[in-house]
Scaffold this active site. Structure first.
Site, PDB file in Angstrom:
ATOM      1  N   LYS A 130      54.653  50.086  57.972  1.00 57.35           N
ATOM      2  CA  LYS A 130      54.860  48.641  57.826  1.00 57.35           C
ATOM      3  C   LYS A 130      54.390  47.850  59.034  1.00 57.35           C
ATOM      4  O   LYS A 130      53.947  46.706  58.902  1.00 57.35           O
ATOM      5  CB  LYS A 130      56.340  48.338  57.525  1.00 57.35           C
ATOM      6  CG  LYS A 130      56.867  49.029  56.269  1.00 57.35           C
ATOM      7  CD  LYS A 130      56.009  48.769  55.044  1.00 57.35           C
ATOM      8  CE  LYS A 130      56.339  49.716  53.906  1.00 57.35           C
ATOM      9  NZ  LYS A 130      55.313  49.732  52.848  1.00 57.35           N
ATOM     10  N   GLU A 177      62.566  41.081  61.933  1.00 62.47           N
ATOM     11  CA  GLU A 177      62.027  39.910  61.243  1.00 62.47           C
ATOM     12  C   GLU A 177      63.112  38.870  61.119  1.00 62.47           C
ATOM     13  O   GLU A 177      64.295  39.192  61.056  1.00 62.47           O
ATOM     14  CB  GLU A 177      61.587  40.285  59.824  1.00 62.47           C
ATOM     15  CG  GLU A 177      60.241  40.969  59.740  1.00 62.47           C
ATOM     16  CD  GLU A 177      59.898  41.367  58.303  1.00 62.47           C
ATOM     17  OE1 GLU A 177      58.757  41.820  58.110  1.00 62.47           O
ATOM     18  OE2 GLU A 177      60.749  41.237  57.407  1.00 62.47           O
ATOM     19  N   ARG A 225      49.638  50.690  44.824  1.00 61.89           N
ATOM     20  CA  ARG A 225      49.746  51.400  43.545  1.00 61.89           C
ATOM     21  C   ARG A 225      49.939  50.364  42.445  1.00 61.89           C
ATOM     22  O   ARG A 225      50.094  49.179  42.738  1.00 61.89           O
ATOM     23  CB  ARG A 225      50.972  52.312  43.572  1.00 61.89           C
ATOM     24  CG  ARG A 225      52.237  51.549  43.898  1.00 61.89           C
ATOM     25  CD  ARG A 225      53.463  52.423  43.906  1.00 61.89           C
ATOM     26  NE  ARG A 225      54.585  51.809  44.600  1.00 61.89           N
ATOM     27  CZ  ARG A 225      55.351  50.853  44.137  1.00 61.89           C
ATOM     28  NH1 ARG A 225      55.134  50.384  42.945  1.00 61.89           N
ATOM     29  NH2 ARG A 225      56.329  50.351  44.851  1.00 61.89           N
TER      30      ARG A 225
END
Lengths: 455, 166
Positions: free
Chosen positions: A117, A200, A293
């Site tokens: 990430k 975050e 995906r």
């Protein structure tokens, strides 16, 4: 180079979906099954089903060597991983490449890069995509404290190797941030084998908005509009819609551009979804992650675009370019998808496997049901509790809500408890109808209301 | 041929047919005739011979192997050969992989028909992407029949050997 025989390394409704897409392209199909799935809908529809191992996913669907061995021995020249299972584990496309099997998905290095990430955030930053105000890797509790103060409270401490809503700790003060650091590290190591953390800003009333992408691997990327997936429980999506009407046209266009720019900057190949946090109050969107995906909720994008994403995935994996130009794609109407699970929403969503004794499904022009279930079929205890995905498409959001409400009213399943009644309560709720929802709405508003009404 | 040898031959024929790519097979030998079909409809062979014996489908429906480049629908196959002795125990593959009867190419097979096998003996290898796992006998017995072809891919649960309990 076009795929002639496709191996489907997944189960349930997505395996059936992929078999159907391959058949539409006149491609032969071999589906992997565990011992528990030998009678599945996908096994019956495919040209051949191969029994990998016992029911336990770890000994069947999750073993990349069994999967590739089976694909190779059955003469398959393509492999579709579906979603979940091995779909974002780079070892699978690497093994496929070693054995001359075309993987239906991005390059393994891309899967690795996007699975990290922190690296994904760096890619987004390089492509000029706005990020959630946050930090890079935080190495110590003292860093956690100072970064949290810089970002502003509340903050979310996240695992770099995490994703899908797992491995996150909220901190409302500098003290909590410092204390949370050790706990978050331990949880990250336990869950993902990697304790690397970052931080975050936490947006209390956010919407989850994502963009469906399809790249050809040379820098050309299409988008199929955005999806609003704000009805969630414990970070699992229950309802998804396309488009996100809470976003104005100008903001929506910028969102699409950002997502496309990101995917193009890395020459993304095949299907992917860029996920964003939409801060409704600030009218800003921030990049969260890319899912490399096809996703569960792809049907709502197919509904508004009239385009079959899974067939396009298979074509691209076989070496074809994108089969349409962005200017030729018209997005029309509004689609809603409800994920129906075999869970009792009044008993803490306990998964309830069992045999379906009655199956009366809704149908009609505007209704689509992606399901592997039928009367007499078993929801086994070994996998997820998904029964199917109910999708409707109407000219407007109001019309789509009516269609969904009718469809749910006409969906009768007996033998296992289902979340049909919960979905009915959601789509008929004034907040949902007025589109006043956010990612914590279900857990903070609707579910507590429901419990109070039941008491 | 004794009646037990005959039964064994039929049993092996059923198993081998099930795993072959053949859609229909009619075997005529003296006054014995058997017609085997891998799909419920059957076809032309039915018209030629007056008597047919459908392979009785067993309880579990398991997908049927594909023949080379042709594709057919999955149908029921005989999971346990119908004519084995009552005390026969079938050893099945624990997972999918390539079945090897010997420890390495050219070496003697682990076991041959009529061998006495002790509990815990290695009886074959299953290979998955170059990782070899030995399958061991769970109880002692005499090897009655070998049900899988050396070097072929076997699926999880596929019959490999029939052992007779002591």
């Amino acid at each position: 180079m076009a795929i002639k025989r496709l191996f489907i390394a997944n189960r349930g409704e997505i395996a059936l979906r992929i078999v159907r897409a391959a058949q539409a392209l006149n491609i032969e199909t071999v589906v992997a099954v565990s011992d528990a799935d030998r009678e599945s809908a996908a096994a019956k529809l495919a040209d051949r089903a191969i029994i990998l191992g016992p029911a336990a996913a770890a000994k069947s669907y999750l073993d990349p060597r069994l999967v590739v061995h089976a694909a190779r021995e059955t003469g398959c020249d393509g492999l579709h991983p579906g979603y979940g299972f091995l779909s974002e584990r780079a070892i699978l496309p690497r093994l496929c490449a070693e054995h001359g099997i075309a993987f239906v998905g991005p390059e393994p290095d891309m899967i690795d890069a996007l699975g990290d990430k922190l690296r994904a955030r760096a890619m987004a930053r390089d492509a000029g995509v706005p990020l959630v105000p946050g930090s890079d890797c935080i190495a110590t509790a003292a860093d956690a404290r100072s970064e949290a103060k810089r970002i502003g409270f509340p903050v979310l401490i996240k695992a770099s190797a995490g994703g899908g809503g797992r491995g996150m700790v909220i901190a409302n003060s500098a003290d909590e941030a410092e204390a949370g650091f050790d706990r978050a590290t331990a949880e990250a190591v336990a869950a993902f084998g990697d304790g690397t953390l970052f931080m975050e800003r936490f947006v209390p009333e956010a919407r989850h908005v994502e963009v469906q992408l399809m790249g050809d691997g040379t820098g050309k990327v299409l988008h199929f509009g955005e999806r609003d997936c704000s009805v969630q429980r414990r970070y699992q999506k229950l309802i998804e819609e396309a488009p996100c009407v809470a976003m104005g046209d100008e903001l929506r266009a910028r969102l699409h551009q950002s997502a496309v720019a990101l995917a193009a900057s890395v020459n993304y190949r095949n299907a992917g979804t860029a996920e964003f946090l939409f801060d409704v109050m600030r009218q800003e969107f921030y990049f969260i992650e890319v899912n490399a995906r096809i996703q569960v909720e792809h049907p709502v994008s197919e509904a508004i675009s009239g385009f079959d994403l899974v067939q396009e995935q298979i074509r691209i994996a076989g070496g074809a370019g994108l089969s349409v130009r962005q200017e030729d794609l018209k997005l029309a109407g509004h689609a809603i998808e409800c994920r129906i699970n075999a869970e009792d929403s009044r008993r803490d969503f306990m998964p309830s496997p069992g045999r379906i004794t009655r199956w009366d499904a809704p149908s009609g022009d505007h209704v689509r049901l992606d399901s592997h279930m039928s009367e007499g079929a078993m929801i086994s205890p070994f996998y997820d509790s998904m029964i199917g995905k109910l999708i409707v498409h109407g000219e407007s959001r109001d019309r789509a809500i009516e269609l969904m409400s009718d469809a749910l009213d006409n969906f009768h399943i007996e033998g296992v408890p289902t979340t049909i009644d919960l979905h009915r309560d959601i789509v008929n709720h004034p907040d949902f109808r007025a589109n006043r929802i956010h990612t914590r709405w279900l857990e903070q508003v609707l579910l507590p209301e429901r419990e109070r009404n039941a008491a | 041929m004794t009646s037990s040898e005959f039964e064994r031959s039929v049993a092996v024929l059923l198993t081998e047919f099930s795993r072959s790519g053949i859609a229909e097979l009619n075997v005529l030998s003296g006054d014995f005739e058997i017609y085997l079909s891998s799909h419920a409809g059957g076809t032309g062979l039915r018209q030629r011979s007056g008597k047919q014996l459908m392979v009785p489908p067993r309880a579990e429906q398991v997908a049927h192997p594909m023949a080379g480049e042709t594709s057919r629908k999955p149908t029921a196959i005989v999971h346990e050969p119908a004519n084995f002795p009552a005390n026969a125990r079938i050893v099945t593959a624990p997972n999918l992989g390539t079945f090897y009867r010997a420890p390495k190419p050219g070496a003697e097979p682990y076991v041959e028909v009529d061998a006495m096998i002790a509990e815990g003996d290695e009886i074959c290898l299953i290979e998955v992407m170059k990782l070899f796992t030995a399958v061991r006998a769970e109880a002692s017995g005499r090897l009655y029949a070998i049900l899988a072809e050396d070097g072929s891919m076997v699926e999880a649960g596929q019959p490999l050997f029939a052992l007779l309990d002591d």
